[in-house]
Scaffold this motif. Structure first.
Motif, PDB file in Angstrom:
ATOM      1  N   ALA A  13       2.335  25.275  -6.355  1.00 26.21           N
ATOM      2  CA  ALA A  13       0.957  25.542  -5.658  1.00 26.21           C
ATOM      3  C   ALA A  13      -0.036  25.421  -6.635  1.00 26.21           C
ATOM      4  CB  ALA A  13       1.258  27.259  -5.190  1.00 26.21           C
ATOM      5  N   ASP A  14       0.194  25.340  -7.902  1.00 27.36           N
ATOM      6  CA  ASP A  14      -1.169  25.248  -8.907  1.00 27.36           C
ATOM      7  C   ASP A  14      -1.588  23.889  -8.730  1.00 27.36           C
ATOM      8  OD1 ASP A  14      -2.868  25.721 -10.706  1.00 27.36           O
ATOM      9  OD2 ASP A  14      -1.205  25.999 -12.511  1.00 27.36           O
ATOM     10  N   PRO A  15      -2.799  23.736  -8.574  1.00 33.23           N
ATOM     11  CA  PRO A  15      -3.726  22.464  -8.743  1.00 33.23           C
ATOM     12  C   PRO A  15      -3.601  21.942 -10.122  1.00 33.23           C
ATOM     13  CG  PRO A  15      -4.893  24.086  -7.682  1.00 33.23           C
ATOM     14  CD  PRO A  15      -3.760  24.714  -8.058  1.00 33.23           C
ATOM     15  N   ALA A  16      -3.373  22.558 -11.450  1.00 33.09           N
ATOM     16  CA  ALA A  16      -3.126  22.235 -12.485  1.00 33.09           C
ATOM     17  C   ALA A  16      -1.637  21.825 -12.810  1.00 33.09           C
ATOM     18  CB  ALA A  16      -3.550  23.016 -13.540  1.00 33.09           C
ATOM     19  N   GLY A  17      -0.698  22.183 -12.030  1.00 35.80           N
ATOM     20  CA  GLY A  17       0.844  21.800 -11.895  1.00 35.80           C
ATOM     21  C   GLY A  17       0.880  20.743 -11.073  1.00 35.80           C
ATOM     22  N   TYR A  18       1.513  20.968  -9.987  1.00 40.24           N
ATOM     23  CA  TYR A  18       1.590  19.649  -9.118  1.00 40.24           C
ATOM     24  C   TYR A  18       0.627  19.012  -8.781  1.00 40.24           C
ATOM     25  CZ  TYR A  18       3.611  17.304  -5.011  1.00 40.24           C
ATOM     26  OH  TYR A  18       4.176  16.239  -4.198  1.00 40.24           O
ATOM     27  N   GLY A  19      -0.518  19.633  -8.619  1.00 42.67           N
ATOM     28  CA  GLY A  19      -1.867  18.893  -8.332  1.00 42.67           C
ATOM     29  C   GLY A  19      -2.100  17.842  -9.307  1.00 42.67           C
ATOM     30  N   THR A  20      -1.616  17.965 -10.814  1.00 42.73           N
ATOM     31  CA  THR A  20      -2.027  16.969 -11.418  1.00 42.73           C
ATOM     32  C   THR A  20      -0.755  15.891 -11.621  1.00 42.73           C
ATOM     33  OG1 THR A  20      -1.100  18.261 -13.225  1.00 42.73           O
ATOM     34  CG2 THR A  20      -3.258  18.228 -12.964  1.00 42.73           C
ATOM     35  N   PHE A  21       0.423  16.393 -11.167  1.00 41.29           N
ATOM     36  CA  PHE A  21       1.440  15.313 -11.043  1.00 41.29           C
ATOM     37  C   PHE A  21       1.146  14.377 -10.029  1.00 41.29           C
ATOM     38  CE2 PHE A  21       6.054  14.362  -9.350  1.00 41.29           C
ATOM     39  CZ  PHE A  21       6.356  13.807 -10.446  1.00 41.29           C
ATOM     40  N   TYR A  22       0.361  14.854  -8.778  1.00 35.00           N
ATOM     41  CA  TYR A  22       0.041  13.862  -7.998  1.00 35.00           C
ATOM     42  C   TYR A  22      -1.305  12.920  -8.305  1.00 35.00           C
ATOM     43  CZ  TYR A  22      -2.558  12.315  -3.493  1.00 35.00           C
ATOM     44  OH  TYR A  22      -3.044  11.726  -2.437  1.00 35.00           O
ATOM     45  N   ARG A  23      -0.918  11.741  -8.199  1.00 42.67           N
ATOM     46  CA  ARG A  23      -1.641  10.580  -8.787  1.00 42.67           C
ATOM     47  C   ARG A  23      -2.567   9.894  -7.712  1.00 42.67           C
ATOM     48  NH1 ARG A  23       2.988   7.693 -12.341  1.00 42.67           N
ATOM     49  NH2 ARG A  23       3.652   9.399 -13.494  1.00 42.67           N
ATOM     50  N   GLY A  24      -2.556  10.344  -6.634  1.00 40.85           N
ATOM     51  CA  GLY A  24      -3.293   9.624  -5.370  1.00 40.85           C
ATOM     52  C   GLY A  24      -4.855  10.222  -5.539  1.00 40.85           C
ATOM     53  N   GLY A  25      -5.462   9.936  -4.477  1.00 35.75           N
ATOM     54  CA  GLY A  25      -6.606  10.390  -4.034  1.00 35.75           C
ATOM     55  C   GLY A  25      -6.804  11.226  -3.035  1.00 35.75           C
ATOM     56  N   VAL A  26      -8.028  11.539  -2.553  1.00 33.38           N
ATOM     57  CA  VAL A  26      -8.209  12.454  -1.108  1.00 33.38           C
ATOM     58  C   VAL A  26      -7.593  11.535   0.123  1.00 33.38           C
ATOM     59  CG1 VAL A  26     -10.334  13.427  -2.182  1.00 33.38           C
ATOM     60  CG2 VAL A  26     -10.431  11.381  -0.857  1.00 33.38           C
ATOM     61  N   ALA A  27      -7.329  12.397   1.040  1.00 36.09           N
ATOM     62  CA  ALA A  27      -6.857  11.767   2.292  1.00 36.09           C
ATOM     63  C   ALA A  27      -7.665  10.801   2.852  1.00 36.09           C
ATOM     64  CB  ALA A  27      -6.317  12.999   3.293  1.00 36.09           C
ATOM     65  N   GLN A  28      -7.268  10.003   3.627  1.00 36.31           N
ATOM     66  CA  GLN A  28      -8.134   8.825   4.139  1.00 36.31           C
ATOM     67  C   GLN A  28      -8.868   9.411   5.487  1.00 36.31           C
ATOM     68  OE1 GLN A  28      -6.062   5.179   5.052  1.00 36.31           O
ATOM     69  NE2 GLN A  28      -4.988   5.119   3.345  1.00 36.31           N
TER      70      GLN A  28
ATOM     71  N   ARG B 217       0.958  -1.098   0.037  1.00 34.57           N
ATOM     72  CA  ARG B 217      -0.039  -0.036   0.007  1.00 34.57           C
ATOM     73  C   ARG B 217       0.841   1.138  -0.021  1.00 34.57           C
ATOM     74  NH1 ARG B 217      -3.764  -0.012   5.020  1.00 34.57           N
ATOM     75  NH2 ARG B 217      -1.605  -0.202   5.949  1.00 34.57           N
ATOM     76  N   SER B 218       0.431   2.229  -0.849  1.00 31.68           N
ATOM     77  CA  SER B 218       1.277   3.521  -0.797  1.00 31.68           C
ATOM     78  C   SER B 218       0.571   4.269   0.408  1.00 31.68           C
ATOM     79  CB  SER B 218       0.888   4.307  -2.028  1.00 31.68           C
ATOM     80  OG  SER B 218       1.471   3.716  -3.144  1.00 31.68           O
ATOM     81  N   VAL B 219       1.621   4.840   1.079  1.00 29.42           N
ATOM     82  CA  VAL B 219       1.652   5.356   2.416  1.00 29.42           C
ATOM     83  C   VAL B 219       0.792   6.734   2.322  1.00 29.42           C
ATOM     84  CG1 VAL B 219       2.591   6.453   4.571  1.00 29.42           C
ATOM     85  CG2 VAL B 219       3.243   4.175   3.467  1.00 29.42           C
ATOM     86  N   LEU B 220       1.359   7.595   1.200  1.00 30.37           N
ATOM     87  CA  LEU B 220       0.963   8.952   0.871  1.00 30.37           C
ATOM     88  C   LEU B 220      -0.086   9.043  -0.356  1.00 30.37           C
ATOM     89  CD1 LEU B 220       4.499  10.429   1.464  1.00 30.37           C
ATOM     90  CD2 LEU B 220       2.455  10.496   3.112  1.00 30.37           C
ATOM     91  N   SER B 221      -0.643   8.098  -0.801  1.00 32.52           N
ATOM     92  CA  SER B 221      -1.607   8.376  -1.643  1.00 32.52           C
ATOM     93  C   SER B 221      -3.162   8.384  -1.311  1.00 32.52           C
ATOM     94  CB  SER B 221      -1.593   6.955  -2.730  1.00 32.52           C
ATOM     95  OG  SER B 221      -0.384   6.861  -3.299  1.00 32.52           O
ATOM     96  N   GLY B 222      -3.443   8.671   0.088  1.00 31.46           N
ATOM     97  CA  GLY B 222      -4.780   8.943   0.509  1.00 31.46           C
ATOM     98  C   GLY B 222      -5.278   7.585   0.168  1.00 31.46           C
ATOM     99  N   VAL B 223      -6.785   7.641  -0.074  1.00 31.12           N
ATOM    100  CA  VAL B 223      -7.611   6.626  -0.393  1.00 31.12           C
ATOM    101  C   VAL B 223      -7.000   5.523  -1.497  1.00 31.12           C
ATOM    102  CG1 VAL B 223      -9.479   7.816   0.595  1.00 31.12           C
ATOM    103  CG2 VAL B 223      -9.449   7.726  -1.729  1.00 31.12           C
ATOM    104  N   GLU B 224      -6.147   6.297  -2.459  1.00 35.84           N
ATOM    105  CA  GLU B 224      -5.808   5.558  -3.644  1.00 35.84           C
ATOM    106  C   GLU B 224      -4.578   4.731  -3.190  1.00 35.84           C
ATOM    107  OE1 GLU B 224      -7.519   4.741  -6.239  1.00 35.84           O
ATOM    108  OE2 GLU B 224      -9.014   6.191  -5.856  1.00 35.84           O
ATOM    109  N   THR B 225      -4.747   3.666  -2.316  1.00 39.97           N
ATOM    110  CA  THR B 225      -3.450   3.161  -1.810  1.00 39.97           C
ATOM    111  C   THR B 225      -2.586   2.237  -2.775  1.00 39.97           C
ATOM    112  OG1 THR B 225      -4.639   1.324  -0.915  1.00 39.97           O
ATOM    113  CG2 THR B 225      -4.293   3.004   0.548  1.00 39.97           C
ATOM    114  N   GLY B 226      -3.250   1.914  -4.061  1.00 44.31           N
ATOM    115  CA  GLY B 226      -2.801   0.785  -4.933  1.00 44.31           C
ATOM    116  C   GLY B 226      -1.999   1.655  -5.850  1.00 44.31           C
ATOM    117  N   VAL B 227      -1.787   3.098  -6.059  1.00 46.86           N
ATOM    118  CA  VAL B 227      -0.867   3.709  -6.702  1.00 46.86           C
ATOM    119  C   VAL B 227       0.024   4.526  -6.240  1.00 46.86           C
ATOM    120  CG1 VAL B 227      -2.749   3.632  -8.672  1.00 46.86           C
ATOM    121  CG2 VAL B 227      -2.713   5.662  -6.976  1.00 46.86           C
ATOM    122  N   SER B 228       1.273   4.780  -6.705  1.00 49.13           N
ATOM    123  CA  SER B 228       2.239   5.592  -6.309  1.00 49.13           C
ATOM    124  C   SER B 228       1.757   7.004  -6.235  1.00 49.13           C
ATOM    125  CB  SER B 228       3.448   5.510  -7.069  1.00 49.13           C
ATOM    126  OG  SER B 228       4.124   4.288  -6.764  1.00 49.13           O
ATOM    127  N   PRO B 229       1.967   7.960  -5.120  1.00 44.25           N
ATOM    128  CA  PRO B 229       1.473   9.241  -5.178  1.00 44.25           C
ATOM    129  C   PRO B 229       1.919   9.866  -6.295  1.00 44.25           C
ATOM    130  CG  PRO B 229       2.873   8.968  -3.357  1.00 44.25           C
ATOM    131  CD  PRO B 229       2.753   7.630  -4.119  1.00 44.25           C
TER     132      PRO B 229
END
Length: 333
Positions: free
Chosen positions: A179-194, A134-146
């Motif tokens: 800081a941009d949701p369209a920048g690093y925010g899209t680079f992040y592949r996880g889900g919302v926090a658990q 399980r990915s530790v920092l992917s929120g609810v999407e524990t099956g993918v790397s963040p």
């Protein structure tokens, strides 16, 4: 008066039934002596199993809390390990970049930039850590790397700084992308926090931490801006490269506050989990003691009962042996 006698076959059958019954009673008595509990709990409580069912239900809930608390503790520990790795990466990188900037020599800046590029890989690897699959920092999407790879990150940043001709503009573009949701925010592949995890009756542990947290984002921003120098950013302007190395070093230094703050928040939750686990353990022990008291047998009485049954069985064997030897010759004699 006519005498009614029991035939040999009937007597043998009676003795066999008595023997089987005594053996069954001895088995139950032996079990009670060993376990200290009555074999028929329902009979011990006279058919009223309400208290026993309530105790079992409470023990079942505590077992569930024990499992979720252990899982939460495991997760928080993994988060702390990731933060420790980032600190071990960011500290030396910041020192190297600031030293290189103070020397103002191209070779020193190049070396520090190359080191930052390697440390960026290490930082991303720590953030993408998987524990027990399980990915530790992917929120609810524990099956993918963040997060993606360092190459993907730097390619996106190069696009973001395109057209920036000064160090101020480059730093602004880098900070803006992270800081941009369209920048690093899209680079992040996880889900919302658990959601908070229940660890005790009426108590939950909140570990709503993902790779979007400033502690990770700010550290990566400093490393990535320095790594851009390793990819040839501002190659024709040595003084600008020195300035960028200095700015990247300061960014890494300033990111320490966010990491320390996050580590402290997680530490508070870890203490909460430990306290709840201790309390659950004490309650579990108390409930198990109460449950054991239901249907418990007196050791002395159980042992006496077993001895009585042994004596009865031995007497039955003696009678059976004598009956089995009866025949016409013995009767006449």
């Amino acid at each position: 008066m006519n005498r009614i006698s029991v035939g040999d076959a009937s007597l043998t059958s009676i003795l066999q039934r008595q023997g089987a019954a005594l053996k069954a009673d001895m088995q139950r008595a032996s079990t009670e002596v060993v376990t200290g509990r009555q074999t028929d709990t329902a009979a011990a409580v006279r058919g009223d199993l309400t208290t026993l069912a309530a105790l079992d239900a409470s023990l079942g809930r505590l077992a569930a809390y024990r499992s979720t608390a252990a899982d939460a503790g495991f997760l928080s520990g993994a988060m702390q390990t990731t933060l420790a790795t980032l600190t071990s990466v960011a500290g030396p990188a910041a020192t190297a970049l600031l030293r290189a900037a103070s020397m103002t020599t191209p070779s020193q800046v190049n070396t520090a930039a190359a080191e930052a590029r390697v440390r960026l890989d290490t930082a991303l690897g720590a953030i993408n850590t998987q524990v027990a699959g399980r990915s530790v920092l992917s929120g609810v999407e524990t099956g993918v790397s963040p997060l993606g790879t360092a190459e993907e990150l730097l390619a996106a940043l190069e696009t973001a700084v395109t057209g920036a001709t000064t160090t101020d503009a480059i730093e602004t573009a880098v900070r803006g992308w992270f800081a941009d949701p369209a920048g690093y925010g899209t680079f992040y592949r996880g889900g919302v926090a658990q959601a908070p995890v229940p660890i005790a009756p009426g108590e939950s542990a909140d570990l709503a931490v993902t790779a979007l947290d400033p502690a990770f984002r700010d550290t990566l921003a400093g490393l990535a801006m320095a790594a851009l120098l390793d990819r040839g950013l501002m190659n024709s302007q040595p003084s600008a490269r020195v300035d960028l190395a200095n700015r990247a070093g300061l960014m890494l230094q300033n990111s320490e506050d966010a990491r320390v703050g996050l580590a402290a928040r997680i530490g508070i939750v870890e203490a909460q989990i430990e306290t709840a686990s201790t309390r659950n353990g004490a309650e579990d022990s108390a409930l198990k003691i109460a449950r054991s008291a239901i249907g418990a047998v007196d050791p002395y009485e159980a042992a006496s009962r077993l001895e009585e049954l042994q004596a009865a069985l031995e007497a039955l064997y003696l009678v059976t042996a004598r009956v089995s030897r009866l025949n016409l010759a013995e009767y006449i004699r």
